[in-house]
Design a protein around this motif. Structure first.
Motif, short mmCIF file in Angstrom:
data_model
loop_
_atom_site.label_atom_id
_atom_site.label_comp_id
_atom_site.label_asym_id
_atom_site.label_seq_id
_atom_site.Cartn_x
_atom_site.Cartn_y
_atom_site.Cartn_z
N LEU A 1 0.56 38.43 21.47
CA LEU A 1 0.06 38.47 20.10
C LEU A 1 -1.20 37.63 19.89
O LEU A 1 -2.01 37.91 19.00
CB LEU A 1 1.16 38.03 19.12
CG LEU A 1 0.94 38.48 17.68
CD1 LEU A 1 0.89 39.98 17.57
CD2 LEU A 1 2.02 37.93 16.77
N LEU B 1 12.16 32.45 17.30
CA LEU B 1 10.79 32.57 17.80
C LEU B 1 10.72 32.17 19.26
O LEU B 1 11.64 31.52 19.77
CB LEU B 1 9.83 31.69 16.98
CG LEU B 1 10.07 30.18 16.99
CD1 LEU B 1 9.20 29.49 18.03
CD2 LEU B 1 9.76 29.63 15.61
N GLN B 2 9.66 32.60 19.91
CA GLN B 2 9.39 32.13 21.27
C GLN B 2 8.01 31.49 21.29
O GLN B 2 7.88 30.30 21.09
CB GLN B 2 9.58 33.25 22.28
CG GLN B 2 11.08 33.50 22.51
CD GLN B 2 11.39 34.68 23.38
OE1 GLN B 2 10.56 35.18 24.11
NE2 GLN B 2 12.62 35.16 23.30
N CYS B 3 6.96 32.29 21.48
CA CYS B 3 5.64 31.67 21.55
C CYS B 3 5.21 31.14 20.19
O CYS B 3 4.38 30.25 20.09
CB CYS B 3 4.61 32.64 22.10
SG CYS B 3 4.03 33.87 20.93
N GLY B 4 5.73 31.71 19.13
CA GLY B 4 5.46 31.18 17.79
C GLY B 4 4.23 31.74 17.11
O GLY B 4 3.93 31.37 15.97
N CYS C 1 3.63 34.73 15.98
CA CYS C 1 3.95 35.61 14.85
C CYS C 1 4.66 34.86 13.74
O CYS C 1 4.89 35.41 12.67
CB CYS C 1 4.84 36.75 15.32
SG CYS C 1 6.47 36.17 15.87
N CYS D 1 6.13 41.22 16.78
CA CYS D 1 6.44 40.07 17.62
C CYS D 1 6.51 40.58 19.05
O CYS D 1 7.40 41.33 19.39
CB CYS D 1 7.78 39.45 17.24
SG CYS D 1 8.29 38.16 18.39
N ARG D 2 5.51 40.21 19.85
CA ARG D 2 5.50 40.74 21.21
C ARG D 2 6.57 40.05 22.07
O ARG D 2 7.01 40.61 23.06
CB ARG D 2 4.11 40.57 21.82
CG ARG D 2 3.95 41.16 23.20
CD ARG D 2 4.37 42.63 23.28
NE ARG D 2 3.86 43.26 24.49
CZ ARG D 2 4.29 44.42 24.95
NH1 ARG D 2 5.22 45.09 24.31
NH2 ARG D 2 3.78 44.93 26.04
N CYS D 3 6.95 38.84 21.70
CA CYS D 3 8.08 38.23 22.40
C CYS D 3 9.36 38.94 21.98
O CYS D 3 10.41 38.75 22.58
CB CYS D 3 8.17 36.74 22.09
SG CYS D 3 6.67 35.82 22.49
S1 FES Z 1 7.34 34.67 19.09
FE1 FES Z 1 5.71 35.35 20.33
S2 FES Z 1 4.91 36.97 19.15
FE2 FES Z 1 6.69 36.45 18.07
#
Ligand code: FES
Ligand SMILES: Cc1cc2nc3c(=O)[nH]c(=O)nc-3n(C[C@H](O)[C@H](O)[C@H](O)COP(=O)(O)OP(=O)(O)OC[C@H]3O[C@@H](n4cnc5c(N)ncnc54)[C@H](O)[C@@H]3O)c2cc1C
Ligand code: FES
Lengths: 306, 742, 151
Positions: free
Chosen positions: B180, C98-101, C103, C135-137
């Motif tokens: 993203l 969440l993962q990478c955060g 989004c 959310c790509r994660c």
């Molecule tokens: S947590 Fe990585 S894009 Fe949603």
């Protein structure tokens, strides 16, 4: 071998010279000056980022009369600045034009619908524009305002010329769109096929509006329109005609679907091939009519199908 | 030197509060901005670049072209990617770069640039490239970047044992990683010192690679890692970084580049597309005997990690089953497509699409239950697998049992009506994966964690590994807080800062949490030893409070003695030989997936209605994060299986840059995923744990393909399995006859 | 309706410099006001990472020009009530939201909208209302739990 195009322009919105007049006359002045009409911007701004133009825009949101929106029994009148979000939130609108309400709810997302106007979708004239088939079956008329005081109404069918091309002449503004609301014994619906469940453009789409006889079964009148299977959204006249005078049965539905599939003019591109699009039309026509039947149960004497 | 305090890595909570800072968030307002100018031609020689008009635009500061990067190439395995190229080898290849004082001047400068090209014939398919009279690189006349072969077992002997072969050819698509956060980087300059701030999953390796280049310009380099908005294998060396470094070095000003989504997808990297011809042979009773693979991997225009991805795809998945004989023959082919790169699963995701469908088909032919067929053929604890992997803890049997139970129960509880139009089917697929890869870097596979007691109080934990959202920060804090019995708010984590922290290999091969936890355990052991020594020296009586000891050490300016670096290197691993034989990883992870699909036979549209994922990830230390990785991987796999694809025109132009047409899964696309974990204990792992990371995506496309086969009797051998392709298969009588056999 | 040269952001009024009228709200918030919670994921309306409220309705800041939203009330994550932000973060922790955060700010805005009764027809499934946030994660399932517990 030499070549003309030299670079891929990085996708970034150019510096926009923005005009914000508060009267229609003001809008015309800007248009005359070469400014492009900006409504919600959900089509125009991504386009401008990719192509680096237009760089002059006239935002019409300050023009009070263009925000008008009325729903009465006979006809709906939607001003150029009315957003899709406003429309969906209005229960009267959903009741009066179910197909249009269906179609609007497919466009983009909540956020985009809060920005995008209905008329912007019409003026974009994308072959896959979701609201177009729905508006066609509701017999939409586009109100075109030329120079101050010069107004005319054209049917949406005539208005749409080619992908991205409408009847709007340079210097003209679409000030509103009006269309029929449902009358007694009428029902409409819209369906589309996409690969993703949301945020995707229609690979093919179908809208229909049917009028039933008092018995609630026999079709007294029909309109069918197709999206993403031709250079513009198309009215499927023959297909619709085939339903009239008959009750809805598996057979009448499939005849209608077959005619629609035969008469559409799809192209092949990276999204889908032409013959697959035809197949989708066939399936979607039956689905839409099925949906209308479901919704029209209320017309029947004791609220049930046969 | 730089007085800026190191950037502490955002914790889960900071990210949850929208407080994490990604590279683009850190760029100060007056930073010089740069862009790379890209070729609109798929294959063309640059004849002339006229930058006079560009340089005349007020605010434009400099232009770079290929000449400025003479002799510099990217690529760990085969250095073949120029930073700016004098030959465009794919649509979007970088030709020049412009720097300006603000966005507007920059865009005007770019628009004023004139580049003349001589167009060259291009090859965007593997077949065209192999047949092409045009070499994409001068040094490679046949466009074959690399070949790989492996033969195991006695092929003479197996012929008498194989009763049935199943065979087919499968194709997987190139897809962008579509993280993203688009690529962004900032270079800060301080005299001769350049500091590259960018989200990379392997910052130390990147620094190792760039330092000699930067040294050639007379400068030094450090890398700082801010929060990273997803990488999935894509975010490491990229021309944009060297362009910013050189601009910064020349202009002596901070320089930044932030790609737009569209440019990120055009100039990005993709999962390597593959064509895989595979056959597997079994006895009449269903014992797997032999597997033969011929594989073509579309490298794209440049190699990056292509050679390693190809090799992994060719053989790694074989280790799951007790094959007696293997043949693999693979070619990595240069084409005029976007360069391919590793992507969650490192090639195994591609080949599992083939292998697990063939196993399913074999079970059908032999009228055996697909779970049972797998169960009786998978490796067990204590096995040395066919390519030399030494199998430790192994929960594959529990995974397969778990999934077949779920499927049976679902089938029983949901006696779904089978209409003419809608069909329901169930599918299952399995996989094996490694934890780190000793073969990746010839030097070592290793991780370090440093503990530094800060003068202002608290302990800083640093590591060269990074946080990609899989919970590295959490693993470190938990481990150190537990081992040193300290409060977690006494701990600060700094990841991927090459100036203040130790080296790290980076987050790939599902290694991070395992390696980092092991190195943290070692660091804590060393810390306790150092503290004990100091306690004795200070004559403090037992048991000393760490806080007390630290206070004394601070007073006496002895904090440096409490700085320790823990180290972890798996034991018993080897660099595999040139045929890929060898035990590359300390332990292995396993799993099986199952799903229920509904197919609309009129349109070919597939809806996954329920998904189950069973994983052996060792003992689960952090349930939420581990589960999250599984669910996320499954949904990404769903996109890979059904919708995502880099669509390329015959001209080589990418037709669908952007999220609208690339079709990554959205909220409503995600089916419910139930996650099951085995209670395996891995004695080599931290607290019995293994890892998760990549595995969840690996079996997804095959699992869905097997369910489609169950529902409608046909397969789509090509990814993505779009509605149209499935509709064609359903209406194609040839497809109904199934894979070819003998 | 919007005129004039003022923007109200998180309760404070700012005068928009003339050259900013034809530029994106997203850039104004990020570069001029340093409200960097507002993320750019696509710049084309696809991903929802740039979601802000304009007069209490969520919109994409990447497709709004400053001049178009002049005079209107803009809210970003920074302007949401602290207790809501804390609660959202807690629930993310609880459910793995969440993962990478990257989004996360967009989903925070949508969650705030939903928990304030945001709807289109009054009976929209969550799937439809959150379809504009990628959310790509792919932590959609977990976010669903977060939102369910918030609303
Ligand atoms: S947590 Fe990585 S894009 Fe949603
Ligand atoms: C992520 C995303 C997803 C989308 N998904 C869909 C979808 O699913 N289905 C779909 O149909 N569309 C979709 N769209 C397209 C878009 O949202 C619609 O077409 C929208 O309705 C356009 O309205 P607008 O007010 O934003 O128009 P604008 O962008 O402001 O204008 C569009 C065009 O029409 C012209 N114009 C607008 N109003 C007038 C007027 N009154 N008089 C004369 N000319 C005018 C403009 O000059 C411009 O050329 C999507 C767009 C995005 C960015
Ligand atoms: S950045 Fe605005 S929607 Fe993606």
């Amino acid at each position: 071998m030499g070549s003309q195009v030299s670079i891929i322009r990085p996708s970034y919105l150019p510096e926009i010279e923005l005009f914000r007049p508060s009267s229609i006359d003001g809008v015309f002045e800007c248009i005359k000056d070469g400014a492009r009409v900006l409504a919600g911007g959900t089509d125009l701004l991504p386009w401008a980022s990719q192509h680096g133009q237009p760089r002059k825009m006239v935002w019409i949101g300050n023009v009070e009369p263009l925000h008008g929106f009325s729903v009465d029994d006979e006809r709906l009148q939607i001003g150029a600045c009315v957003t899709q979000g406003e429309l969906i939130r209005c229960a009267d609108f959903r009741r009066a034009a179910p197909a249009v309400a269906d179609s609007v709810q497919f466009v983009g997302s909540v956020q985009l619908r809060n920005q995008a106007t209905l008329l912007g979708n019409v003026c974009s004239a994308s072959p896959a524009g979701d609201t177009l088939p729905a508006l066609l079956v509701h017999e939409a008329q586009v109100e075109i305002t030329g120079a101050p005081g010069q107004e005319r109404q054209v049917s949406l069918d005539d208005f749409l010329l080619a992908p991205g091309k409408t009847m709007l002449a340079p210097g003209e503004l679409a000030s509103g769109v009006s269309f029929c609301g449902l009358r007694a014994n009428e029902m409409s619906a819209y369906r589309r096929h996409t690969e993703r469940r949301a945020l995707d453009l229609a690979v093919a789409s179908v809208a229909a509006r049917l009028v039933f006889e008092a018995d609630g079964y026999t079709v007294a009148g029909a309109r069918v329109a197709l999206g993403a299977v031709g250079p513009t959204a198309l009215v499927a006249i023959e297909a619709a005609k085939s339903l009239v005078g008959h009750p809805l049965t598996g057979e009448t539905k499939s005849i209608c679907a077959a005619i629609a599939a035969e008469t559409c003019k799809p192209i092949s591109d990276f999204r889908a091939s032409a013959d697959y699009r035809r197949q989708l039309v066939k399936v979607l026509v039956e689905d839409v009519i099925g949906e209308i039947e479901q919704r029209a149960r209320i017309f029947k004497p004791n609220g049930e199908g046969r | 030197m730089n007085s800026r305090p190191p950037l502490s890595t955002a914790s889960f909570r900071e990210r949850a509060l929208a407080g994490a800072r990604y590279a683009a968030d850190i760029i100060p307002p007056d930073t010089v901005l740069a862009e790379i100018v890209r070729s609109p031609h798929t294959h063309a020689r640059v004849k002339r670049i006229d930058s006079r008009a560009t340089l005349a635009v007020p605010g434009v500061l400099a232009v770079l072209t290929a000449e400025d990067f003479e002799g510099i190439r990217l690529g760990h395995l085969c250095a073949d990617e120029p930073i700016l190229s004098s030959v465009a080898r794919y649509f979007g290849d970088g030709i020049a770069a412009v720097a300006a004082k603000d966005r507007q001047s920059l865009m005007r400068g770019i628009e004023a640039l004139r580049i003349d090209y001589e167009l060259l014939p291009h090859a965007i398919t593997i077949d065209d490239a192999l047949a092409s009279p045009v070499a994409i690189h001068d040094f490679c006349a046949d466009n074959i970047a690399e070949k790989f072969q492996a033969v195991r077992g006695d092929w003479q002997a197996i012929n008498s044992r194989v009763a049935l072969w199943v065979e087919n050819t499968f194709e997987t698509a190139a897809i962008p990683h579509a993280y993203l956060e688009p690529r962004a980087c900032l270079v800060r300059v301080d005299g001769k010192r350049l500091e590259l701030v960018c989200g990379s999953h392997a910052p130390s390796m990147m620094a190792d690679f760039y330092r000699p280049i930067v040294a050639g310009w007379g400068s030094q380099l450090e890398v700082v890692t801010p929060a990273i908005g997803g990488s999935f294998g894509a975010k490491w060396e990229h021309p944009s970084q060297l362009v910013c470094l050189l601009f910064a070095q020349r202009l002596q000003r901070d320089v930044a580049m932030v790609l737009s989504r569209r440019d990120d997808m055009i100039a990005g990297r993709t999962r390597a597309a593959m064509r895989i011809r595979m056959r597997i042979g079994a006895t009449a009773e269903g014992e797997l005997v032999a597997k033969e693979t011929t594989l073509w991997c579309d490298n794209g225009a440049y190699s990056l990690h292509g050679p390693a991805v190809m090799k992994a795809a060719a053989i790694r998945g074989d280790n799951l089953y007790r094959f007696s004989a293997i043949k693999a023959d693979a070619q990595l082919v240069y084409t005029n497509n976007m360069p391919s790169e590793c992507f969650r699963g490192f090639g195994i995701t591609q080949s599992t699409f083939a292998l697990e469908q063939l196993i399913d088909e074999l079970a059908r032919r032999l009228k055996l239950d697909p779970a049972k067929l797998r169960l009786s053929n998978t490796v067990r604890e204590g096995d040395t697998a066919v390519h030399g992997w030494k199998i430790g803890s192994c929960g594959i049997a529990d995974c397969l049992d778990g999934i077949s139970n779920r499927i049976d129960r679902h089938r029983r509880d949901n006696a779904l009506p089978r209409s003419e139009r809608y069909r329901t089917g169930y599918g299952l697929a399995a996989f094996i994966h490694c934890i780190g890869n000793r073969g990746y870097d010839k030097r070592f596979d290793r991780a370090f964690v440093t503990l530094r007691t800060l003068p202002e109080g608290g302990i800083r934990i640093s590591s060269g590994e990074v946080e990609l959202g899989c919970g590295t920060v959490e693993v470190l804090i938990k481990t150190v807080a537990r081992e040193l019995a300290t409060n977690r708010d006494q701990l600060e984590v700094v990841l991927g800062d090459t100036a203040t922290g130790p080296h790290g290999m980076g987050s790939y091969a599902s290694r991070t949490s395992f390696f980092v936890a092991m190195a943290a355990l070692d660091a804590c052991r060393r810390f306790k030893r150092a503290a004990e020594q100091m306690r004795v020296e200070f004559g403090m009586t037992k048991p000393a409070e760490i806080g007390e000891l630290v206070a004394r050490a601070r007073q006496q300016q002895r904090l440096g003695d409490l700085e320790v670096t823990g180290d972890y290197q798996p034991s018993g691993v080897v660099v595999p030989d040139e045929t890929g034989y060898g035990n590359i990883s300390a332990a292995y992870t396993f799993g099986a997936h199952g799903c229920c699909v509904q197919v609309d036979t009129y349109t070919g549209k597939v809806t996954v209605t329920q998904y189950w994922a069973a994983h052996d990830a060792g003992t689960i230390v952090n349930l939420n994060e581990t589960q999250g990785q599984v669910i996320g991987g499954v949904i990404q796999g769903l996109g890979f299986a059904l919708t995502e694809c880099a669509s390329v025109a015959e001209s080589g132009q990418l037709l669908n840059p952007g999220y609208l047409d690339d079709r990554v899964p959205t909220f409503p696309d995600a089916p419910p995923v139930e996650v099951l974990f085995t209670d395996t204990y891995e004695k080599k792992g931290p607290a019995g744990a293994k890892t998760i990371g990549e595995p969840p995506i690996i079996p997804v496309p095959a699992c869905i393909a097997n369910a489609i086969r169950d529902a409608v009797g046909v397969r789509v051998y090509q990814l993505p399995m779009t509605s149209e392709r499935l509709w064609r298969a359903i209406n194609d009588d040839d497809a109904r006859s199934g894979p070819k056999g003998n | 309706m919007s005129t004039g040269k003022y923007l109200r952001v998180n309760g404070t009024e700012y005068q928009i410099p003339g050259q900013w009228l034809g530029r994106r709200l997203l850039d104004y918030l990020r570069h001029e006001l340093r409200l960097v919670s507002v993320k750019e994921g696509c710049g084309e309306g696809d991903c929802g990472a740039c979601t802000v409220f304009v007069d209490a309705e969520p919109m994409c800041a990447c497709l709004l020009l400053c001049g178009v939203v002049a005079g209107r009330n803009i809210i970003t994550v920074e302007g949401l009530p602290q207790d809501f932000r804390q609660r959202f973060a807690q629930l993310c922790e609880k459910h793995g939201g969440l993962q990478c955060g990257y989004c996360t700010p967009g989903f925070t805005m949508m969650s705030a909208w939903l928990s304030g009764g945001g709807t289109e027809t009054g009976k929209d499934p969550l799937d439809k209302l959150l379809a504009g946030n990628i959310c790509r994660c792919s932590v959609y399932q977990q976010l669903k739990k977060v939102v369910a517990e918030l609303t």
